[in-house]
Enzyme design. Structure first.
Site, PDB file in Angstrom:
ATOM      1  N   PHE A   7       9.564   2.897  -9.222  1.00  0.00           N
ATOM      2  CA  PHE A   7       8.229   3.817  -8.944  1.00  0.00           C
ATOM      3  C   PHE A   7       8.084   4.949 -10.153  1.00  0.00           C
ATOM      4  CE2 PHE A   7       9.304   2.954  -4.538  1.00  0.00           C
ATOM      5  CZ  PHE A   7       8.363   2.488  -4.168  1.00  0.00           C
ATOM      6  N   TYR A  44      -3.173   5.415 -18.972  1.00  0.00           N
ATOM      7  CA  TYR A  44      -2.247   5.137 -18.069  1.00  0.00           C
ATOM      8  C   TYR A  44      -2.265   3.526 -17.629  1.00  0.00           C
ATOM      9  CZ  TYR A  44      -1.146   4.600 -13.078  1.00  0.00           C
ATOM     10  OH  TYR A  44      -0.725   4.255 -11.797  1.00  0.00           O
ATOM     11  N   SER A 104      -0.786  -1.543 -10.573  1.00  0.00           N
ATOM     12  CA  SER A 104      -1.742  -1.033 -10.031  1.00  0.00           C
ATOM     13  C   SER A 104      -3.135  -1.820 -10.244  1.00  0.00           C
ATOM     14  CB  SER A 104      -2.000   0.432 -10.895  1.00  0.00           C
ATOM     15  OG  SER A 104      -3.292   1.148 -10.754  1.00  0.00           O
ATOM     16  N   LEU A 110      -9.133  11.382  -4.028  1.00  0.00           N
ATOM     17  CA  LEU A 110     -10.225  11.614  -3.037  1.00  0.00           C
ATOM     18  C   LEU A 110      -9.379  12.230  -1.682  1.00  0.00           C
ATOM     19  CD1 LEU A 110     -13.108  11.701  -2.000  1.00  0.00           C
ATOM     20  CD2 LEU A 110     -12.727   9.282  -1.136  1.00  0.00           C
ATOM     21  N   PHE A 156      -3.679  -0.642  -4.652  1.00  0.00           N
ATOM     22  CA  PHE A 156      -5.114  -0.294  -4.535  1.00  0.00           C
ATOM     23  C   PHE A 156      -5.068   1.203  -4.182  1.00  0.00           C
ATOM     24  CE2 PHE A 156      -7.765  -3.687  -5.633  1.00  0.00           C
ATOM     25  CZ  PHE A 156      -6.922  -4.725  -5.919  1.00  0.00           C
ATOM     26  N   THR A 214      -5.554  -0.575 -11.198  1.00  0.00           N
ATOM     27  CA  THR A 214      -6.258  -0.494 -12.664  1.00  0.00           C
ATOM     28  C   THR A 214      -6.155  -1.493 -13.693  1.00  0.00           C
ATOM     29  OG1 THR A 214      -6.427   1.542 -13.984  1.00  0.00           O
ATOM     30  CG2 THR A 214      -4.350   0.954 -13.464  1.00  0.00           C
ATOM     31  N   LYS A 227       0.703   0.263 -17.553  1.00  0.00           N
ATOM     32  CA  LYS A 227       1.061  -0.769 -16.272  1.00  0.00           C
ATOM     33  C   LYS A 227       0.715  -2.164 -16.887  1.00  0.00           C
ATOM     34  CE  LYS A 227       1.735   2.416 -13.142  1.00  0.00           C
ATOM     35  NZ  LYS A 227       3.064   2.642 -12.949  1.00  0.00           N
ATOM     36  N   ARG A 275     -17.902  10.701 -12.401  1.00  0.00           N
ATOM     37  CA  ARG A 275     -16.965  11.014 -12.930  1.00  0.00           C
ATOM     38  C   ARG A 275     -16.571   9.893 -14.002  1.00  0.00           C
ATOM     39  NH1 ARG A 275     -11.320  11.189  -9.921  1.00  0.00           N
ATOM     40  NH2 ARG A 275     -11.685   8.992  -9.601  1.00  0.00           N
ATOM     41  N   PRO A 276     -16.576  10.162 -15.323  1.00  0.00           N
ATOM     42  CA  PRO A 276     -16.468   9.296 -16.606  1.00  0.00           C
ATOM     43  C   PRO A 276     -15.226   8.196 -16.206  1.00  0.00           C
ATOM     44  CG  PRO A 276     -16.834  11.464 -17.167  1.00  0.00           C
ATOM     45  CD  PRO A 276     -16.628  11.625 -15.755  1.00  0.00           C
ATOM     46  N   LYS A 302       1.140   9.365 -13.347  1.00  0.00           N
ATOM     47  CA  LYS A 302       0.047   8.617 -12.904  1.00  0.00           C
ATOM     48  C   LYS A 302      -1.217   9.149 -12.883  1.00  0.00           C
ATOM     49  CE  LYS A 302       0.530  10.758  -8.239  1.00  0.00           C
ATOM     50  NZ  LYS A 302       0.499  10.234  -6.718  1.00  0.00           N
TER      51      LYS A 302
HETATM   52  P1  NAD Z   1       4.427  10.447  -7.637  1.00  0.00           P
HETATM   53  O1  NAD Z   1       4.135  11.220  -8.812  1.00  0.00           O
HETATM   54  O2  NAD Z   1       4.254  11.084  -6.196  1.00  0.00           O
HETATM   55  O3  NAD Z   1       5.931   9.505  -7.862  1.00  0.00           O
HETATM   56  C1  NAD Z   1       6.421   9.152  -8.943  1.00  0.00           C
HETATM   57  C2  NAD Z   1       7.837   9.872  -9.003  1.00  0.00           C
HETATM   58  O4  NAD Z   1       8.457   9.673 -10.578  1.00  0.00           O
HETATM   59  C3  NAD Z   1       7.894  11.555  -8.939  1.00  0.00           C
HETATM   60  O5  NAD Z   1       8.724  11.744  -8.106  1.00  0.00           O
HETATM   61  C4  NAD Z   1       8.271  11.903 -10.434  1.00  0.00           C
HETATM   62  O6  NAD Z   1       8.911  13.140 -10.172  1.00  0.00           O
HETATM   63  C5  NAD Z   1       9.034  10.619 -10.877  1.00  0.00           C
HETATM   64  N1  NAD Z   1       9.347  10.560 -12.196  1.00  0.00           N
HETATM   65  C6  NAD Z   1       8.094  10.556 -13.049  1.00  0.00           C
HETATM   66  N2  NAD Z   1       8.501  10.186 -14.446  1.00  0.00           N
HETATM   67  C7  NAD Z   1      10.149  10.239 -14.158  1.00  0.00           C
HETATM   68  C8  NAD Z   1      11.027   9.898 -15.278  1.00  0.00           C
HETATM   69  N3  NAD Z   1      10.770   9.802 -16.478  1.00  0.00           N
HETATM   70  N4  NAD Z   1      12.492   9.900 -14.653  1.00  0.00           N
HETATM   71  C9  NAD Z   1      12.687   9.921 -13.426  1.00  0.00           C
HETATM   72  N5  NAD Z   1      11.651  10.321 -12.428  1.00  0.00           N
HETATM   73  C10 NAD Z   1      10.259  10.300 -12.836  1.00  0.00           C
HETATM   74  O7  NAD Z   1       3.493   9.066  -7.590  1.00  0.00           O
HETATM   75  P2  NAD Z   1       3.279   8.003  -6.420  1.00  0.00           P
HETATM   76  O8  NAD Z   1       2.099   8.018  -6.044  1.00  0.00           O
HETATM   77  O9  NAD Z   1       4.397   7.970  -5.493  1.00  0.00           O
HETATM   78  O10 NAD Z   1       3.244   6.660  -7.441  1.00  0.00           O
HETATM   79  C11 NAD Z   1       4.512   5.976  -7.535  1.00  0.00           C
HETATM   80  C12 NAD Z   1       4.275   4.868  -8.506  1.00  0.00           C
HETATM   81  O11 NAD Z   1       3.074   3.940  -8.148  1.00  0.00           O
HETATM   82  C13 NAD Z   1       4.014   5.340 -10.067  1.00  0.00           C
HETATM   83  O12 NAD Z   1       4.463   4.311 -10.924  1.00  0.00           O
HETATM   84  C14 NAD Z   1       2.402   5.257 -10.046  1.00  0.00           C
HETATM   85  O13 NAD Z   1       1.994   5.068 -11.430  1.00  0.00           O
HETATM   86  C15 NAD Z   1       2.250   3.815  -9.146  1.00  0.00           C
HETATM   87  N6  NAD Z   1       0.944   3.853  -8.334  1.00  0.00           N
HETATM   88  C16 NAD Z   1       0.382   4.664  -7.676  1.00  0.00           C
HETATM   89  C17 NAD Z   1      -0.846   4.917  -7.067  1.00  0.00           C
HETATM   90  C18 NAD Z   1      -1.435   5.915  -6.345  1.00  0.00           C
HETATM   91  O14 NAD Z   1      -2.609   6.006  -6.292  1.00  0.00           O
HETATM   92  N7  NAD Z   1      -0.636   6.847  -6.003  1.00  0.00           N
HETATM   93  C19 NAD Z   1      -1.467   3.644  -7.418  1.00  0.00           C
HETATM   94  C20 NAD Z   1      -1.025   2.566  -8.056  1.00  0.00           C
HETATM   95  C21 NAD Z   1       0.150   2.694  -8.601  1.00  0.00           C
HETATM   96  C1  WQD Z   2     -11.591   7.343  -5.322  1.00  0.00           C
HETATM   97  C2  WQD Z   2     -13.005   7.514  -5.183  1.00  0.00           C
HETATM   98  C3  WQD Z   2     -14.075   8.797  -7.006  1.00  0.00           C
HETATM   99  C4  WQD Z   2     -12.089  12.347  -5.921  1.00  0.00           C
HETATM  100  C5  WQD Z   2      -6.950   6.209  -8.893  1.00  0.00           C
HETATM  101  C6  WQD Z   2      -6.638   5.714 -10.338  1.00  0.00           C
HETATM  102  C7  WQD Z   2      -5.937   4.408 -10.013  1.00  0.00           C
HETATM  103  C8  WQD Z   2      -4.966   4.345  -8.910  1.00  0.00           C
HETATM  104  C9  WQD Z   2      -5.376   5.130  -7.700  1.00  0.00           C
HETATM  105  C10 WQD Z   2      -2.731   4.634 -10.103  1.00  0.00           C
HETATM  106  C11 WQD Z   2     -13.687   7.496  -6.491  1.00  0.00           C
HETATM  107  C12 WQD Z   2     -14.044   9.591  -5.754  1.00  0.00           C
HETATM  108  C13 WQD Z   2     -12.653  11.196  -6.094  1.00  0.00           C
HETATM  109  C14 WQD Z   2     -13.300  13.476  -5.806  1.00  0.00           C
HETATM  110  C15 WQD Z   2     -15.095  11.671  -5.349  1.00  0.00           C
HETATM  111  N1  WQD Z   2      -3.787   5.301  -9.202  1.00  0.00           N
HETATM  112  N2  WQD Z   2     -13.841  11.062  -5.618  1.00  0.00           N
HETATM  113  N3  WQD Z   2     -14.382  13.255  -5.556  1.00  0.00           N
HETATM  114  O1  WQD Z   2     -10.160   6.485  -9.074  1.00  0.00           O
HETATM  115  O2  WQD Z   2     -10.188   4.892  -7.271  1.00  0.00           O
HETATM  116  O3  WQD Z   2      -8.025   5.584  -8.279  1.00  0.00           O
HETATM  117  O4  WQD Z   2      -5.966   6.353  -8.052  1.00  0.00           O
HETATM  118  O5  WQD Z   2      -2.572   3.581 -10.492  1.00  0.00           O
HETATM  119  O6  WQD Z   2      -5.295   3.805 -11.443  1.00  0.00           O
HETATM  120  O7  WQD Z   2      -7.736   5.656 -11.188  1.00  0.00           O
HETATM  121  O8  WQD Z   2      -8.991   7.012  -6.901  1.00  0.00           O
HETATM  122  O9  WQD Z   2      -8.992   8.992  -5.180  1.00  0.00           O
HETATM  123  O10 WQD Z   2      -9.273   9.407  -7.667  1.00  0.00           O
HETATM  124  O11 WQD Z   2     -11.170   8.057  -6.391  1.00  0.00           O
HETATM  125  O12 WQD Z   2     -15.830  11.621  -5.163  1.00  0.00           O
HETATM  126  O13 WQD Z   2     -13.156  14.691  -5.903  1.00  0.00           O
HETATM  127  O14 WQD Z   2     -13.542   8.807  -4.809  1.00  0.00           O
HETATM  128  O15 WQD Z   2     -14.962   8.902  -7.911  1.00  0.00           O
HETATM  129  O16 WQD Z   2     -15.069   6.863  -6.448  1.00  0.00           O
HETATM  130  P1  WQD Z   2      -9.584   6.196  -7.900  1.00  0.00           P
HETATM  131  P2  WQD Z   2      -9.648   8.418  -6.550  1.00  0.00           P
END
Ligand code: NAD
Ligand code: WQD
Length: 337
Positions: free
Chosen positions: A80, A148, A124, A199, A177, A126, A152, A291-292, A84
């Site tokens: 993980f 970012y 992701s 959000l 997602f 993304t 991935k 949002r861009p 992000k």
């Molecule tokens: P998070 O930031 O809560 O967790 C990531 C963890 O990694 C944190 O605890 C951070 O301290 C640690 N970390 C970062 N860089 C590090 C490093 N160099 N060495 C050791 N630890 C490190 O994020 P999350 O939401 O739990 O996401 C976990 C993973 O899932 C990430 O890779 C993120 O990109 C991916 N992801 C998250 C989402 C989301 O929306 N939350 C969506 C898709 C993918």
């Molecule tokens: C969801 C919707 C915003 C905040 C992101 C990353 C994606 C993945 C998940 C890691 C959108 C709208 C948001 C606010 C709003 N992460 N919004 N007001 O953008 O779908 O995904 O997180 O991999 O890569 O891009 O998630 O929660 O930011 O937004 O209206 O204050 O809510 O515009 O339509 P997103 P989000």
């Protein structure tokens, strides 16, 4: 044999540690705590009554990773650890490429040296870029619109190339997602360090009175109510998906790609309404500019995960909203540090 969880103190990592411990796995966690708190792991232990062996360790630190490998019999890694925040990655691309890509290379090199060749990676949705059609299936073309997202995609490619070079590797690429919600105990959840970008944490902070008003980014999209549509998934469902992916990489060699989503899309206004109804709280919001970078509609076809992993999301949007609020309410300042 233990499972090494990188980034295990984070949002998704901590929930996955709970699921791993509850299913009898031994868990070793490395995290540099750059975006998380040690308290999250104390709470994981409180929930499960079991111990997580923790190393405060950066994945860029190969000697330290080697020490972790030497001191523990690691069978597989769930990776993980990574940065992000999409917007920050545009402003600070080198920080993201270094941490996420170089960090993963360090991890993979150490894994290889110790003969640990099973990995589940946090990819992701993304990576689908600005796809023209939904639902998104794993065979659709990939692209990235932020550094970012590039990290991935690049890590997916690195892992595919690694498997081609050495068929003893087994790789699961999980494309998440939009993870929201929190553990039902209210003890662990999402704890953004600054003003939330996402959000649901923004909604919960408005509900708690910590932020005044939610801006709904764009109300003129070509969707039924004009706001963007996403596939929100409960973090506990996501955690369970990791157990299934882990089973897969322990059983078979290859590269396996799966969407982890519910298959249902909700608009921003749908989520606000669901939160209000589930928790009987009014959310102060206003319609604002787009949002861009936002894609209009994004939701998964989760059929491949159902067929190949025997996994599907079980928790609905109401439960996601209840659990997110329960976490915020019980922890007004997150983990407090
Ligand atoms: P998070 O930031 O809560 O967790 C990531 C963890 O990694 C944190 O605890 C951070 O301290 C640690 N970390 C970062 N860089 C590090 C490093 N160099 N060495 C050791 N630890 C490190 O994020 P999350 O939401 O739990 O996401 C976990 C993973 O899932 C990430 O890779 C993120 O990109 C991916 N992801 C998250 C989402 C989301 O929306 N939350 C969506 C898709 C993918
Ligand atoms: C969801 C919707 C915003 C905040 C992101 C990353 C994606 C993945 C998940 C890691 C959108 C709208 C948001 C606010 C709003 N992460 N919004 N007001 O953008 O779908 O995904 O997180 O991999 O890569 O891009 O998630 O929660 O930011 O937004 O209206 O204050 O809510 O515009 O339509 P997103 P989000």
């Amino acid at each position: 044999m233990a499972i090494l969880v990188t980034g295990g103190a984070g949002f998704i990592g901590s929930h996955t540690c709970v699921s791993l411990l509850e299913t009898g796995h031994e868990v070793v966690c490395v995290d540099n705590l750059s975006n998380s708190s040690r308290t999250a792991l104390d709470r994981v232990q409180a929930i499960t009554g079991k111990t997580v062996k923790f190393y405060e360790c950066d994945i860029l630190d190969k000697p330290m990773l080697s020490k972790v490998m030497r001191e523990n019999a690691i069978d597989a890694v769930i990776h993980f650890a990574g940065l992000k925040a999409v917007g920050e990655s545009v402003a600070l691309p080198l920080k993201y490429y270094h941490n996420n890509i170089t960090g993963t290379l360090c991890l993979l090199e150490v894994m290889g040296e110790f003969g640990v060749k099973k990995i589940v990676f946090s990819s992701s949705a993304t990576v689908y870029g600005k796809a023209e059609t939904v639902p998104l299936t794993e065979d659709m073309p990939t692209s990235a619109y932020s550094p970012y997202g590039q990290t991935k995609l690049m890590i997916e490619q690195i892992l595919k190339d690694l498997y081609v070079s050495d068929n003893e590797w087994s790789v699961s690429l999980l494309r998440y997602f939009n993870p929201i919600g929190a553990h039902q105990s209210g003890l662990i959840g999402e704890d953004p360090r600054d003003i939330p970008n996402n959000l649901m944490p923004y909604i919960t902070k408005v509900a708690a009175g910590k932020l005044a008003q939610l801006s709904v980014f764009g109300s003129d999209y070509p969707t039924p109510d004009g706001t963007c549509i996403r596939d929100y998934i409960h973090v506990a469902d996501l955690a369970e998906g990791h157990l299934k992916a882990l089973d897969k990489v322990r059983r078979e060699r290859g590269v396996f790609i799966h969407n982890l989503g519910t298959g249902t899309g909700y608009s921003v206004l749908d989520v606000i309404k669901a939160f209000e109804t589930a928790n009987d709280i009014k959310i102060n919001y206003r319609l604002a500019d787009r949002r861009p970078g936002d894609v209009t509609i994004c939701y998964a076809d989760p059929a491949k995960a159902k067929k190949e992993l025997d996994w599907e999301a079980k928790r609905d949007i109401v439960q996601m909203c209840r659990d997110a609020w329960n976490w915020q309410k019980n922890n007004p300042d997150g983990y407090g540090d």
